[in-house]
Structure formats: structure tokens, C-alpha cells
Scaffold this active site. Structure first.
Site, PDB file in Angstrom:
ATOM      1  N   CYS A   1       0.860  -1.180   0.000  1.00 19.45           N
ATOM      2  CA  CYS A   1       0.000   0.000   0.000  1.00 19.45           C
ATOM      3  C   CYS A   1       0.897   1.230   0.000  1.00 19.45           C
ATOM      4  O   CYS A   1       2.109   1.119   0.053  1.00 19.45           O
ATOM      5  CB  CYS A   1      -0.848   0.005   1.267  1.00 19.45           C
ATOM      6  SG  CYS A   1      -1.720  -1.544   1.532  1.00 19.45           S
TER       7      CYS A   1
ATOM      8  N   LYS B   1       2.904  -1.630  -8.430  1.00 19.81           N
ATOM      9  CA  LYS B   1       4.243  -1.381  -8.940  1.00 19.81           C
ATOM     10  C   LYS B   1       5.342  -2.014  -8.110  1.00 19.81           C
ATOM     11  O   LYS B   1       6.185  -2.744  -8.610  1.00 19.81           O
ATOM     12  CB  LYS B   1       4.471   0.127  -9.036  1.00 19.81           C
ATOM     13  CG  LYS B   1       5.786   0.541  -9.650  1.00 19.81           C
ATOM     14  CD  LYS B   1       5.778   0.306 -11.121  1.00 19.81           C
ATOM     15  CE  LYS B   1       7.035   0.616 -11.851  1.00 19.81           C
ATOM     16  NZ  LYS B   1       7.082   0.073 -13.181  1.00 19.81           N
TER      17      LYS B   1
HETATM   18  C1  AGP Z   1       6.671  -5.935 -14.308  1.00 19.41           C
HETATM   19  O1  AGP Z   1       6.046  -5.250 -15.298  1.00 19.41           O
HETATM   20  C2  AGP Z   1       5.953  -5.895 -13.021  1.00 19.41           C
HETATM   21  N1  AGP Z   1       5.658  -4.609 -12.607  1.00 19.41           N
HETATM   22  C3  AGP Z   1       6.634  -6.714 -11.943  1.00 19.41           C
HETATM   23  O2  AGP Z   1       6.819  -8.012 -12.422  1.00 19.41           O
HETATM   24  C4  AGP Z   1       7.992  -6.169 -11.492  1.00 19.41           C
HETATM   25  O3  AGP Z   1       8.940  -6.333 -12.490  1.00 19.41           O
HETATM   26  C5  AGP Z   1       8.435  -6.923 -10.240  1.00 19.41           C
HETATM   27  O4  AGP Z   1       7.470  -6.745  -9.244  1.00 19.41           O
HETATM   28  C6  AGP Z   1       9.808  -6.457  -9.760  1.00 19.41           C
HETATM   29  O5  AGP Z   1       9.768  -5.118  -9.415  1.00 19.41           O
HETATM   30  P1  AGP Z   1      11.135  -4.341  -9.166  1.00 19.41           P
HETATM   31  O6  AGP Z   1      11.916  -4.307 -10.443  1.00 19.41           O
HETATM   32  O7  AGP Z   1      10.698  -2.978  -8.718  1.00 19.41           O
HETATM   33  O8  AGP Z   1      11.871  -5.080  -8.086  1.00 19.41           O
END
Ligand code: AGP
Length: 640
Positions: free
Chosen positions: A2, A635
Site C-alpha cells: 500500500c 508497482k
Molecule cells: C513488471 O512489469 C511488473 N511490474 C513486476 O513483475 C515487477 O517487475 C516486479 O514486481 C519487480 O519489481 P522491481 O523491479 O521494482 O523489483
């Protein structure tokens, strides 16, 4: 995962609009529900509901709440359904305490059924226990500092929380979740001292932010204090402002340094501009971000640590794991003993780690809990931590021995786009530098990277100019049930990334299949019903002919094939071909430099990845999905 925000100001009585503004910048962290609580006099008003910031504000008129101190939250549901009651903020029985929380309180049921059994709970969430625990402890301890010490001993799990008390005090703490204070200096207090990096026991300020991410307050102040694990803060109102004090878990006041946030971040304009969505803007930004990543400064120690390691374990999650596979592919070619492992598997994998090894952690946000868990596990084995990251103010940077930034700028769209290709560019540069370090016959010259980046930028521009073709392909395939993305060698890694984009943006079951594996089973999925599509990543490298044979196998079963290629030799094999710019167009490319890693090794993955991003984006828009905030994900995933 969150997002939380708190704001207190002695110059403003309209904190709700500031809270809402910050929450809209943090929405990428979770958008199931939104809520704020604002103190007016000694009464706390709470307004919250299911939906995103704009919709909830329209429905519940959050901006109408008046007061000079408040807290806010956007939720990504973990415990309890997506409902108005489970939305944050949560309050104590007497309504004199309101809290917002990010993370998971593991022992919440124990606390609810034990110490708090006489309290009346309104939600199903784990978070609500924090409000009731504060109420319980405040009835036993006079000093809020003692209350916080006692609370942190009783809370188990991962958390960052802020509590608003009806006497105008804000308190909060963190354990494995990010919590950052943004201070707006009062006229005569900080500026002088700040210069000499002095540690402050108390900070006097006219207004103050507390948040999960500097993005929430960067346009108001670039002076931040990063709380470390198990530290807590107390923000007390004083005459003409606030006094901020920070304590360790035992309640000892500690001095904290104020960090100046990089001006790049503070000058970055966080809005969509002419674009319909952040995702489309960030896809288009790759014309510049890849070039910027290629010019990233890479510390020499970063390179020698990779060379000297007995073994390198490269790790990440989601798109960053796909970038880790690319790192394994390239660094192995320049002689590094390297293994790739999904972050959430590192502590369970058969790869034994010790102090002779290096963990190379890749992350856009630097806050992914699975990755931070892998880092802490590797550290406990004496391993050195190197990281490639986009958010320089992140926990991963603070927990790394050395880090390299990809300099892609804030990425708001939940799907990784520009950050992924910037990761590829930095990895390409790292591999080239290792080759140069091992064998000086291999050139290393900034001129090479300059010419490389302008060649790539031109190619990216040419691909983006073909977006209309991808839009019509999207029209053709938007209603299929399954998409199989095939490729060989490094192209299979891009197939993995493409499949991930189609899943998270277009909500279509998409699978990356190593082209050579088709005939060993997956070919059974192919028929002429048009319920599935095959996308062949088929550039003119050493895999071209093989993949053409695989395409013919699919066609022989009536399958529908979209070819993404820069070669027209077997154009007729595809139902549709998206032609890529030839990487040989840009004659200024080599300029006679001898590089261990060929230009194609970066250009082809980038050139194939962007059409897949644009395809997923266009399908999402045509299906009226919100590409910036796809359902069920967010994200940065700050829970394991
Ligand atoms: C990818 O488009 C996603 N948002 C997700 O798989 C992301 O790559 C993953 O959560 C890793 O995030 P980070 O690169 O911020 O560690």
C-alpha cells in the site's frame, strides 16, 4: 503493498488536498481503496472508500475535510476483501487515534483475540490492530514514547505505519517496509546546520511529510530522513511549527542525517503530458532512457567485485528477473561464473552462498520484499551485495555494498517498460567493462557508448513510428485466449518479458516458449481455431533459420503467426510481419571499436521488446483496461 502519507503544517488548513495530491502520485503502489483522516480541533474525521483517488474523492468528497494535520492511504488488499470498511485509515474504539499501514501484521489474530479481545473491530484487516494497540497502551503509559517502545515489542511482521492522535501528535515506525520523512525547514532552523551533514536529535520544521516514497513530497521539499528498521518517530506540534524526534526501538533518541534528494528526481515532471497513459509515455521515453542508461556511471569496484567473485548469483522478480536472465547470458560470455535465481527462491535454492560469492540484485523500485529478503539472506551468509536499481533512494541501495543506477527516471505505470530496457543497457555496459578489464584489446571508450546510444535511439524512434501497425495487429488478436511468444537464445528472454506484459496489461494467458521446445509438446496447443496466436521473435541472428522452421511447424497445424523480424527472406511464412529497423542501417555504429559484446546483443533484445510492450498496451486500451493500474497487481511488491 500500500502507500501511506502523512502531512502536518502550521501554515495550511487544507491538508486534504495535499494528501490527495500525494496519494495520486503513490497510486502505483495500490489502488483498491483510498482514504484520509484529518484532525480539526481535537476531533479526527475519516473519509474512505473503494476505488482510485479521483473516484473516491468524487464520491466521498475527501478534499472537503479541513485541518492542518492528516494521514492518507491507498490500499492493495492482502487481509480482508476490497470494501469501504477495510479501507484505511482505521480508528481506535474511541476514535481518538487513526492509523494507516503498509505491510502485514503476522500476529494480528493473536492480538485481536488476546490483549484486544474487549475492543470492537470494524474491519477484517490485520492493520486495524495498530489503532487498538495504541489505544490499549495509551491507557497504561502516560508517555507516547513508552507506548511506542511497548508497541514495537508486540507487533510482529512487516510494517510501516503512521498514527494520528487527536492531540495533534503523529507517530510511526517501520520494519522491512519503507518510511521516509520529508522536512520543510522553518525559516531560521535547519538551513544553516544542514550544510555540514550534522546529525540532528530534533528537527524543527514548519511542515513535515511522512511517506512510503519520496515521490509523494518531492515537489514540496528535497530534504528527507530515511528511517531505518525498528526506529520510530514522534512529531509533536510546538509554537509556530513541529518538533520531529527519532528514537531507536529501546526509546533512545537518535541523531539522523538529512539527505538531499537528487535534483534529477525533484526536477522530473510527474505527469502524463500529451500521453493518454503513463505507460505509453514511458514506452516512448525509451528513445532517451536507454541512451541515458548506457551513459550511467559504473563504479570500478562494481566491476572488479563481479570479476573476482567465486560465483555471482543474479536475482530479481518479474521483469527484473528477466533482466537477470539477460545478465546471466551476457556476463557468462565474458567469463563470469554466474547463476540466475528468482528472488523469492534464493533462500530455498540449491545454490549454496558464502562470503566468496556476490549477489547481484536487480530491481526498478528497490523495495521488492522478495528481493530484499534474498539480499538479507545472502548477507547473513557473508555475501557481498551489488545492485542495479532505478530508485536511488530505495532500501535496496541502502542495503547494497555497491549499486549502479539505470537513471530511467520515475516509472509510474505498473508494468515495467523503460526500466527493463534501461536494465538491459546497463547490463550490456557492465559486460563490456568486464571484457575490457579482462582483456584490454577490447575497447572501452565513452565515444563507443555515445555512438551506440544514438544508434539505438534512432532504432527506437523507428519502432515507435510503427505503432499504428501494432494497433491494427492488436485489433486482430485482442480477443484470443492464448498467445505463445517463441524465440531462441537471448530472444527467448525477451519472449518471457513480452509474455509478462501481455499477461499484466492485456489480461491474456501468454506463455514464452523456447522455439525449439514447441515440437516436444506445446505444438499440441496449436490449431486453426484462431483462439490462439503465436508471436515469433525472429531477428536475423544465428537463430533465424531454426525459428523459421519452428514457424513452419506451427503453420503446418493451421496456427496464426505474427513475425517480429528485421529479415524479409521468409516473410511469407508469417500471417503478419512487423518489420524492425535493420540494425545495420546505422553505419556510425562501430566506428572501428572492438567490443567483446556485439551491438546486436543489446539492439535486438531492445528492438523486439518495444513492439511487445506496445502490443500489450494497445490491446489493453482496446479492451478498456487501465494500462497504468492493471487489476490485482501494483508497482512495487513490498510484501513477500
Ligand atoms: C513488471 O512489469 C511488473 N511490474 C513486476 O513483475 C515487477 O517487475 C516486479 O514486481 C519487480 O519489481 P522491481 O523491479 O521494482 O523489483
Amino acid at each position: 503493498m500500500c502507500s501511506i502519507i502523512a502531512y502536518a503544517s502550521c501554515n495550511c488548513n487544507d491538508v486534504s488536498s495535499i494528501l490527495l495530491d500525494s496519494l495520486s502520485l503513490l497510486e502505483y503502489r495500490g489502488y483498491d481503496s483510498v482514504g484520509i483522516a484529518v484532525l480539526n480541533g481535537s476531533s479526527i474525521s475519516v473519509r474512505k472508500g473503494v476505488g482510485n483517488v479521483k473516484d473516491v474523492n468524487r464520491k466521498h468528497r475527501l478534499e472537503e475535510l479541513v485541518g492542518s494535520i492528516g494521514i492518507g492511504h491507498t490500499r492493495w488488499a492482502t487481509h480482508g476483501s476490497i470494501s469501504d470498511l477495510n479501507a484505511h485509515p482505521h480508528t481506535s474504539c474511541d476514535g481518538r487515534i487513526a492509523i494507516v499501514h503498509n505491510g502485514i501484521i503476522d500476529n494480528y489474530l493473536e492480538l485481536r483475540e488476546g490483549i484486544l479481545k474487549d475492543h470492537s473491530f470494524k474491519s477484517e484487516t490485520d492493520s486495524e490492530v495498530i489503532a487498538h494497540m495504541l489505544e490499549h497502551l495509551l491507557s497504561r503509559h502516560k508517555d507516547i514514547k513508552d507506548v511506542m517502545v511497548a508497541l514495537l515489542r508486540l507487533l510482529h511482521g512487516s510494517y510501516a505505519f503512521v498514527a494520528l492522535l487527536n492531540d495533534g501528535t503523529l507517530v510511526g515506525s517501520r520494519h522491512n517496509e519503507p518510511l521516509i520523512v520529508g522536512v520543510v525547514p522553518s525559516a531560521n532552523s535547519i538551513l544553516y546546520h544542514y550544510a555540514n551533514r550534522k546529525k540532528y536529535n530534533d528537527v524543527f520544521c514548519s511542515s513535515c511529510f511522512i511517506s512510503s516514497d519520496v515521490l509523494a513530497f518531492i515537489k514540496y521539499t528535497d530534504k528527507a530522513i530515511f528511517l531505518s528498521n525498528d526506529e520510530f518517530f514522534i512529531l509533536r506540534p510546538i509554537k509556530h511549527g513541529y518538533r520531529l524526534s527519532i528514537y531507536d526501538a529501546e526509546g533512545n533518541k537518535i541523531g539522523k542525517q538529512i539527505t538531499q534528494i537528487a535534483w534529477e528526481l525533484s526536477s522530473y515532471v510527474i505527469d502524463k503530458g500529451k500521453y493518454a497513459h503513463y505507460t505509453l509515455k514511458e514506452i516512448h521515453e525509451q528513445e532517451y532512457t536507454i541512451a541515458r542508461a548506457l551513459c550511467s556511471k559504473i563504479n570500478h569496484e562494481f566491476i572488479t567485485r563481479l570479476i573476482d567473485a567465486r560465483r555471482v548469483i543474479v536475482t530479481g522478480s518479474g521483469s527484473s528477473y528477466n533482466a537477470s536472465l539477460y545478465a546471466k547470458h551476457l556476463l557468462a560470455r565474458v567469463g563470469v561464473n554466474i547463476d540466475a535465481c528468482i528472488a523469492s527462491e534464493v533462500r530455498y535454492s540449491s545454490i549454496s552462498i558464502d562470503s566468496n560469492d556476490v549477489l547481484l540484485a536487480i530491481s526498478q523500485s528497490g523495495e521488492t520484499a522478495d528481493l530484499l529478503d534474498a539480499v538479507r539472506y545472502a548477507k547473513s551468509k557473508g555475501c557481498k551485495i551489488l545492485s542495479i536499481v532505478n530508485v536511488n533512494t530505495s532500501s535496496l541501495v541502502r542495503e547494497s555494498d555497491y549499486f549502479t543506477s539505470i537513471n530511467a527516471g520515475p516509472e509510474i505505470g505498473v508494468a515495467a517498460t523503460k526500466s527493463f530496457t534501461a536494465q538491459l543497457a546497463v547490463i550490456y555496459k557492465v559486460a563490456s567493462l568486464i571484457a575490457h578489464e579482462n582483456n584490454s584489446n577490447y575497447d572501452y571508450s565513452i565515444y563507443y557508448y555515445d555512438s551506440l546510444s544514438s544508434a539505438i535511439s534512432k532504432g527506437v524512434r523507428d519502432i515507435i513510428a510503427r505503432e499504428h501497425l501494432l494497433s491494427s495487429i492488436a485489433d486482430t488478436i485482442k480477443d484470443v485466449n492464448d498467445i505463445y511468444v517463441i524465440g531462441k537464445g537471448v530472444n527467448h528472454i525477451i519472449a518471457l518479458e513480452g509474455a509478462l506484459k501481455l499477461k499484466e496489461l492485456a489480461y491474456i494467458h501468454a506463455e514464452a516458449i523456447n522455439a525449439g521446445e514447441l515440437k516436444h509438446g506445446p505444438l499440441a496447443l496449436i490449431d486453426n481455431s484462431r483462439s490462439s496466436v503465436v508471436i515469433a521473435l525472429n531477428v536475423k541472428d544465428n537463430t533465424y533459420k531454426d525459428v523459421i522452421n519452428n514457424v513452419k511447424e506451427v503453420k503446418a497445424r493451421g496456427g496464426y503467426v505474427i513475425g517480429i523480424s528485421d529479415c524479409y527472406e521468409y516473410k511469407e511464412c508469417y500471417d503478419v510481419m512487423l518489420d524492425l529497423p535493420s540494425i545495420y542501417d546505422t553505419n556510425e555504429r562501430d566506428c572501428g571499436f572492438v567490443n567483446a559484446i556485439s551491438y546486436e546483443s543489446l539492439a535486438y533484445p531492445v528492438y523486439q521488446c518495444i513492439p511487445l510492450q506496445l502490443l500489450a498496451y494497445n490491446i489493453a486500451v482496446k479492451k478498456n483496461y487501465n494500462p497504468d493500474y492493471p487489476r490485482n497487481i501494483a508497482k512495487s511488491v513490498t510484501v513477500t
